[in-house]
Scaffold this motif. Sequence first.
Motif, PDB file in Angstrom:
ATOM      1  N   PHE A  99      40.345  40.178  40.023  1.00  0.00           N
ATOM      2  CA  PHE A  99      41.426  39.493  40.739  1.00  0.00           C
ATOM      3  C   PHE A  99      41.895  40.291  41.958  1.00  0.00           C
ATOM      4  N   SER A 100      41.751  41.604  41.920  1.00  0.00           N
ATOM      5  CA  SER A 100      42.041  42.408  43.111  1.00  0.00           C
ATOM      6  C   SER A 100      41.063  42.056  44.224  1.00  0.00           C
ATOM      7  N   ALA A 101      39.795  41.894  43.858  1.00  0.00           N
ATOM      8  CA  ALA A 101      38.786  41.497  44.848  1.00  0.00           C
ATOM      9  C   ALA A 101      39.105  40.129  45.428  1.00  0.00           C
ATOM     10  N   LEU A 102      39.501  39.192  44.566  1.00  0.00           N
ATOM     11  CA  LEU A 102      39.877  37.856  45.036  1.00  0.00           C
ATOM     12  C   LEU A 102      41.051  37.932  46.004  1.00  0.00           C
ATOM     13  N   ALA A 103      42.055  38.731  45.661  1.00  0.00           N
ATOM     14  CA  ALA A 103      43.227  38.868  46.525  1.00  0.00           C
ATOM     15  C   ALA A 103      42.846  39.468  47.877  1.00  0.00           C
ATOM     16  N   LEU A 104      41.967  40.462  47.872  1.00  0.00           N
ATOM     17  CA  LEU A 104      41.533  41.084  49.123  1.00  0.00           C
ATOM     18  C   LEU A 104      40.741  40.110  49.982  1.00  0.00           C
ATOM     19  N   VAL A 105      39.926  39.279  49.341  1.00  0.00           N
ATOM     20  CA  VAL A 105      39.190  38.244  50.087  1.00  0.00           C
ATOM     21  C   VAL A 105      40.169  37.275  50.744  1.00  0.00           C
ATOM     22  N   MET A 106      41.190  36.874  50.012  1.00  0.00           N
ATOM     23  CA  MET A 106      42.208  35.977  50.575  1.00  0.00           C
ATOM     24  C   MET A 106      42.880  36.612  51.786  1.00  0.00           C
ATOM     25  N   VAL A 107      43.203  37.894  51.676  1.00  0.00           N
ATOM     26  CA  VAL A 107      43.852  38.600  52.779  1.00  0.00           C
ATOM     27  C   VAL A 107      42.955  38.638  54.013  1.00  0.00           C
ATOM     28  N   LEU A 108      41.667  38.867  53.790  1.00  0.00           N
ATOM     29  CA  LEU A 108      40.730  39.035  54.902  1.00  0.00           C
ATOM     30  C   LEU A 108      40.285  37.719  55.525  1.00  0.00           C
ATOM     31  N   VAL A 109      40.140  36.687  54.697  1.00  0.00           N
ATOM     32  CA  VAL A 109      39.516  35.439  55.156  1.00  0.00           C
ATOM     33  C   VAL A 109      40.535  34.412  55.627  1.00  0.00           C
ATOM     34  N   ILE A 110      41.736  34.424  55.057  1.00  0.00           N
ATOM     35  CA  ILE A 110      42.721  33.392  55.382  1.00  0.00           C
ATOM     36  C   ILE A 110      43.914  34.053  56.082  1.00  0.00           C
ATOM     37  N   PRO A 111      43.911  34.108  57.411  1.00  0.00           N
ATOM     38  CA  PRO A 111      44.983  34.785  58.155  1.00  0.00           C
ATOM     39  C   PRO A 111      46.243  33.926  58.271  1.00  0.00           C
ATOM     40  N   ASN A 112      46.766  33.536  57.137  1.00  0.00           N
ATOM     41  CA  ASN A 112      47.966  32.719  57.079  1.00  0.00           C
ATOM     42  C   ASN A 112      49.047  33.520  56.344  1.00  0.00           C
ATOM     43  N   VAL A 113      50.227  33.585  56.933  1.00  0.00           N
ATOM     44  CA  VAL A 113      51.272  34.442  56.375  1.00  0.00           C
ATOM     45  C   VAL A 113      51.596  34.080  54.928  1.00  0.00           C
ATOM     46  N   ALA A 114      51.758  32.789  54.645  1.00  0.00           N
ATOM     47  CA  ALA A 114      52.108  32.359  53.284  1.00  0.00           C
ATOM     48  C   ALA A 114      51.012  32.733  52.291  1.00  0.00           C
ATOM     49  N   VAL A 115      49.773  32.519  52.689  1.00  0.00           N
ATOM     50  CA  VAL A 115      48.643  32.837  51.813  1.00  0.00           C
ATOM     51  C   VAL A 115      48.567  34.344  51.568  1.00  0.00           C
ATOM     52  N   VAL A 116      48.763  35.117  52.614  1.00  0.00           N
ATOM     53  CA  VAL A 116      48.693  36.577  52.474  1.00  0.00           C
ATOM     54  C   VAL A 116      49.828  37.093  51.591  1.00  0.00           C
ATOM     55  N   TYR A 117      51.000  36.471  51.675  1.00  0.00           N
ATOM     56  CA  TYR A 117      52.107  36.879  50.801  1.00  0.00           C
ATOM     57  C   TYR A 117      51.727  36.677  49.328  1.00  0.00           C
ATOM     58  N   VAL A 118      51.104  35.530  49.030  1.00  0.00           N
ATOM     59  CA  VAL A 118      50.655  35.260  47.659  1.00  0.00           C
ATOM     60  C   VAL A 118      49.570  36.266  47.251  1.00  0.00           C
ATOM     61  N   ALA A 119      48.636  36.505  48.173  1.00  0.00           N
ATOM     62  CA  ALA A 119      47.539  37.436  47.880  1.00  0.00           C
ATOM     63  C   ALA A 119      48.060  38.840  47.629  1.00  0.00           C
ATOM     64  N   ILE A 120      49.049  39.269  48.387  1.00  0.00           N
ATOM     65  CA  ILE A 120      49.598  40.615  48.210  1.00  0.00           C
ATOM     66  C   ILE A 120      50.334  40.724  46.878  1.00  0.00           C
ATOM     67  N   ALA A 121      51.015  39.643  46.471  1.00  0.00           N
ATOM     68  CA  ALA A 121      51.658  39.639  45.153  1.00  0.00           C
ATOM     69  C   ALA A 121      50.616  39.787  44.052  1.00  0.00           C
ATOM     70  N   LEU A 122      49.496  39.067  44.196  1.00  0.00           N
ATOM     71  CA  LEU A 122      48.397  39.184  43.230  1.00  0.00           C
ATOM     72  C   LEU A 122      47.814  40.593  43.239  1.00  0.00           C
ATOM     73  N   LEU A 123      47.677  41.142  44.433  1.00  0.00           N
ATOM     74  CA  LEU A 123      47.113  42.489  44.549  1.00  0.00           C
ATOM     75  C   LEU A 123      48.019  43.511  43.874  1.00  0.00           C
ATOM     76  N   GLY A 124      49.332  43.364  44.072  1.00  0.00           N
ATOM     77  CA  GLY A 124      50.268  44.256  43.395  1.00  0.00           C
ATOM     78  C   GLY A 124      50.172  44.131  41.889  1.00  0.00           C
ATOM     79  N   PHE A 125      50.023  42.885  41.428  1.00  0.00           N
ATOM     80  CA  PHE A 125      49.950  42.624  39.985  1.00  0.00           C
ATOM     81  C   PHE A 125      48.690  43.220  39.372  1.00  0.00           C
ATOM     82  N   PHE A 126      47.548  42.984  40.011  1.00  0.00           N
ATOM     83  CA  PHE A 126      46.273  43.375  39.394  1.00  0.00           C
ATOM     84  C   PHE A 126      45.772  44.761  39.809  1.00  0.00           C
ATOM     85  N   ALA A 127      46.180  45.247  40.968  1.00  0.00           N
ATOM     86  CA  ALA A 127      45.662  46.541  41.421  1.00  0.00           C
ATOM     87  C   ALA A 127      46.568  47.703  41.065  1.00  0.00           C
ATOM     88  N   ALA A 128      47.843  47.414  40.769  1.00  0.00           N
ATOM     89  CA  ALA A 128      48.787  48.507  40.565  1.00  0.00           C
ATOM     90  C   ALA A 128      49.478  48.510  39.212  1.00  0.00           C
TER      91      ALA A 128
END
Length: 208
Positions: A89-118
């Motif tokens: 899920f960290s990989a999925l979140a990073l893909v979202m951050v890199l591929v979809i340059p949308n602020v709302a999407v990146v906010y969701v992806a960063i929340a996922l990254l915090g949840f699964f990577a940390a």
Amino acid sequence: AKDAMLQKPGVLVQIFTLVMAFICMFIMYGAQQYTKAFGMANLGLDEMGGAALASIYTVGSITAVFFWAVVMGKLRWNPLKVLLIDFAFSALALVMVLVIPNVAVVYVAIALLGFFAAGGVLQLVTAVANEMFPKNRGVITSIVMISSSLANYIVISVAGVLTRVGGANGPRLVVLFNMAVTLLGIVLALYLNVCQKRERAAKAELTT
């Protein structure tokens, strides 16, 4: 032969476990320290917006600590399988951050990254390492902590190099590098899960 195998995991398994411990911490520190810079450089966020992005990462990580404490305590999930889920899920979140340059999407992806990577990852990787080194738990816990500090130092060093090389694109290069490290983590976690499954199957066969 089976008795010897069950007493101690192979050298390759032990090495991969330590490398995976380092990778876990590298991913966590990489995301933690450069989320704000990425948002400002690639999403056009101001200082406050970048700080909000970092705060969302922190909220995700704190939420994960409580979530996994309940799940691991009540359902007794295997820590190694949880780490595999975290990597995926960290990989999925990073893909979202890199591929979809949308602020709302990146906010969701960063929340996922915090949840699964940390969230609780240090405790998880320590539990896995102790299982792989059952006779040296104190020593291996110390090594995991050292790898944590080493990962933090290397993240800063690598990010510094990538920022100098990439300039304004540096934060994106840091995320790409973090993505590559995460993919390596998935490979190692898959391998260790397979080894663990085989070892437990052999143990079950031995006791029947």
